[in-house]
Motif scaffolding. Structure first.
Motif, PDB file in Angstrom:
ATOM      1  N   TYR A  24     -40.280  14.503 -32.665  1.00 47.83           N
ATOM      2  CA  TYR A  24     -41.631  13.959 -32.577  1.00 47.83           C
ATOM      3  C   TYR A  24     -41.769  13.443 -31.151  1.00 47.83           C
ATOM      4  O   TYR A  24     -40.780  12.987 -30.563  1.00 47.83           O
ATOM      5  N   GLY A  25     -42.971  13.470 -30.623  1.00 47.08           N
ATOM      6  CA  GLY A  25     -43.185  12.897 -29.301  1.00 47.08           C
ATOM      7  C   GLY A  25     -44.584  12.328 -29.220  1.00 47.08           C
ATOM      8  O   GLY A  25     -45.423  12.580 -30.077  1.00 47.08           O
ATOM      9  N   ALA A  26     -44.815  11.535 -28.181  1.00 46.55           N
ATOM     10  CA  ALA A  26     -46.143  10.998 -27.912  1.00 46.55           C
ATOM     11  C   ALA A  26     -46.675  11.726 -26.678  1.00 46.55           C
ATOM     12  O   ALA A  26     -46.268  11.424 -25.559  1.00 46.55           O
ATOM     13  N   SER A  27     -47.536  12.710 -26.900  1.00 49.88           N
ATOM     14  CA  SER A  27     -48.055  13.537 -25.803  1.00 49.88           C
ATOM     15  C   SER A  27     -46.925  14.167 -24.995  1.00 49.88           C
ATOM     16  O   SER A  27     -47.048  14.369 -23.786  1.00 49.88           O
ATOM     17  N   ALA A  28     -45.813  14.428 -25.633  1.00 57.20           N
ATOM     18  CA  ALA A  28     -44.655  15.059 -24.995  1.00 57.20           C
ATOM     19  C   ALA A  28     -43.775  15.596 -26.114  1.00 57.20           C
ATOM     20  O   ALA A  28     -43.958  15.227 -27.276  1.00 57.20           O
ATOM     21  N   GLU A  29     -42.826  16.447 -25.738  1.00 58.48           N
ATOM     22  CA  GLU A  29     -41.938  16.983 -26.776  1.00 58.48           C
ATOM     23  C   GLU A  29     -41.013  15.910 -27.325  1.00 58.48           C
ATOM     24  O   GLU A  29     -40.625  15.938 -28.492  1.00 58.48           O
ATOM     25  N   TYR A  30     -40.619  15.005 -26.454  1.00 60.66           N
ATOM     26  CA  TYR A  30     -39.728  13.917 -26.843  1.00 60.66           C
ATOM     27  C   TYR A  30     -40.100  12.709 -26.002  1.00 60.66           C
ATOM     28  O   TYR A  30     -40.407  12.840 -24.825  1.00 60.66           O
TER      29      TYR A  30
END
Ligand code: C2O
Ligand code: CU
Ligand code: CU
Length: 523
Positions: A24-30
């Motif tokens: 899961y990421g926040a506006s990113a892959e990680y």
């Protein structure tokens, strides 16, 4: 200007070439982007939940009202957006964001949802400190993770692989001058004993909640879960050299997660000294910072004489690093119960006493505190600034002082809890509200369709509520419960406040929908 979108979503990321890991990421892959906020501005952050499960987003260390804090009550349903907005009041420092949904915090953080918040202000800008992000001012989040055979994360208290900013076997190029590392322990449960392989010393300039009065020089710095420290490292003249930031896990006592305690979960990193980050020294930049400032920011902790109350928070229980029955004052988390009530603006002293079988990194939302004493002694210099996490070892007592400046109504309480994320999700957490007895709770009128009258009263008080009330509690200006009655779900009735001393109180009517605060004056 301080406006951001954070899209929390499922991703696939390759930590190792050719190996897919679900993340899961926040506006990113990680992980997620660093949010740079400016004291005095207003932060506007829209959190989009694209996961298949609920989440929430907490601004760890930030002084925001309970409504904006992003605790377990502030659920963001799948497919929806939460727009958080708050004035940035914290001093310049290193903070972070991470999810805080009920019983899902550890798992969502383990999957990768977290990021830095850097606050800048004018006081910090006056100091000759490195502050070119990514050049001489570097965020360093340390996490341990384990991978199972198909490449996915193992979910547990410990990992066998160290990631820095999401990278295994990490290294960074740093110019040969004074550089600033913003260290964050973003691990579920492991505590790090940070230092350099060659024993060189470094200078701690900030803890969790902003700059210290002066740099504190040391060669070892423990960082427990959720804790931050900003350190200056002098690389002047070292071009071409390579340094190794280590965790000296062999130095951790048996009571601290990360030690080699045979009774607890195992990990190949437990009890050993291991590398965290390789620093390769490159040519200095123009206008490099080359000296360590002598002083930073004067500290203004509340004075002990201002404290209206001392509370004791006694940790008990026995357990392992990844689970356990740990209690605070004999209690475990209950979403529907407010455990403490504070007067807005008041100063309190808390004694955190640990009688359980291990160390716990204790964290409180909504405030920064100053440590007055560790076991009756002044804390080390690097613990003398504003903080919001403190590691309390077995049989230790840590005394802190803090002022509650952010309001939190019963619908949006603040949490205090162990920041070992496994313990937190195992209910080692309680919650409190901050109310203003003079203006916060409207006299005689609740916020959810409840009404009490008359106020002022000499004894008899009638209540009417739109929803069933299970019990009523009367809280005094110091947050103490002075009176309580069970009401068996009635929506109207009479309360007898005859025995209660004259004064101004908050009456809490507790029902299934939470509690409604009502200000009541007893004559
Ligand atoms: Cu890092 Cu309750 O928070
Ligand atoms: Cu927090
Ligand atoms: Cu704990």
């Amino acid at each position: 200007q301080d406006t951001f979108d954070l899209v929390v979503d499922e991703h696939v990321h390759q930590f190792f070439p050719g190996v897919n890991t679900n993340t899961y990421g926040a506006s990113a892959e990680y992980l997620g982007p660093t949010l740079i906020l400016h004291r005095g501005d207003t932060a506007n952050i829209r959190v989009h939940n694209q996961l298949a499960q609920i989440t929430s987003m907490h601004w760890h260390g930030m002084h925001v009202p309970g409504e904006q804090d992003g605790g377990p009550q502030r659920i963001i349903d799948p497919g929806t957006v939460w727009h958080a907005t708050y004035p940035v009041k914290n001093p310049a420092g290193t903070y972070w964001y991470h999810p805080h949904p009920h019983e899902l915090t550890a798992e969502q953080a383990n999957m990768g949802v977290a990021g830095f918040i850097i606050v800048r202000d004018e006081e910090e800008a006056q100091l000759a400190l490195p502050r070119t992000y990514g050049v001489d001012d570097l965020p360093v989040v340390v996490q341990d993770r384990s991978f199972v055979a198909n490449g996915n994360f193992f979910f547990g208290p410990y990992g066998n692989t160290v990631l820095v900013n999401g990278t295994p076997n990490p290294y960074v190029d740093c110019p040969a001058q004074v550089v600033r590392l913003r260290l964050l322990n973003g691990s579920n449960a492991r505590v790090y004993a940070l230092g350099f392989e060659d024993g060189r010393s470094f200078h701690v300039i900030a803890g969790d909640g902003g700059l210290l009065a002066a740099p504190a020089t040391t060669d070892r710095l423990w960082l427990s879960n959720g804790e931050r420290a900003e350190v200056l490292l002098d690389l002047t003249g070292l071009e071409g050299d390579s340094l190794l930031l280590m965790s000296f896990g062999s130095e951790l006592p048996q009571t601290v997660p990360g030690a080699n305690n045979m009774l607890w979960e195992s990990s190949t990193l437990n009890g050993i000294d291991f590398p965290v980050l390789r620093i390769r020294v490159t040519a200095p930049t123009p206008e490099a910072i080359t000296t360590i400032p002598a002083t930073l920011v004067p500290q203004t902790p509340p004075d002990i004489s201002e404290a209206v109350r001392t509370r004791t928070k006694l940790i008990t229980g026995n357990g392992m690093v990844g689970m356990g029955m740990f209690m605070i004052n004999g209690l475990m988390y209950d979403l529907g119960v407010i455990n403490d009530t504070m007067q807005l603006g008041s100063v309190e002293i808390w004694d955190i006493v640990n009688n359980s079988n291990m160390a716990h990194p204790m964290h409180i939302h909504g405030v920064s505190f100053h440590i007055l004493e560790r076991n009756g002694q002044a804390p080390p210099a690097w613990e003398q600034g504003p903080k919001d996490v403190v590691l309390v070892d077995r049989f230790e007592t840590v005394r802190v002082i803090m002022r509650f400046t952010e309001p939190s109504p019963p619908e949006w309480p603040f949490m205090y809890h162990c920041h070992n994320l496994m313990h937190e999700d195992n209910m080692m957490m309680l919650q409190y509200i901050v109310t203003d007895l003079s203006t916060g709770a409207p006299e005689g009128m609740g916020t959810a369709g409840s009404r009490v009258f008359p106020s002022p009263t000499t004894g008899q008080l009638t209540y009417e509520s739109a929803t069933p009330v299970q019990h009523a509690r009367l809280i005094d200006a110091l947050g103490r419960e002075v009176w309580k009655a069970g009401l068996q779900g009635a929506t109207t009735g009479t309360l007898d406040l005859g025995p209660v001393p004259a004064g101004t109180y908050v009456l809490l009517l507790h029902g299934a929908a939470g509690s409604t605060p009502v200000r009541v004056v007893k004559e």
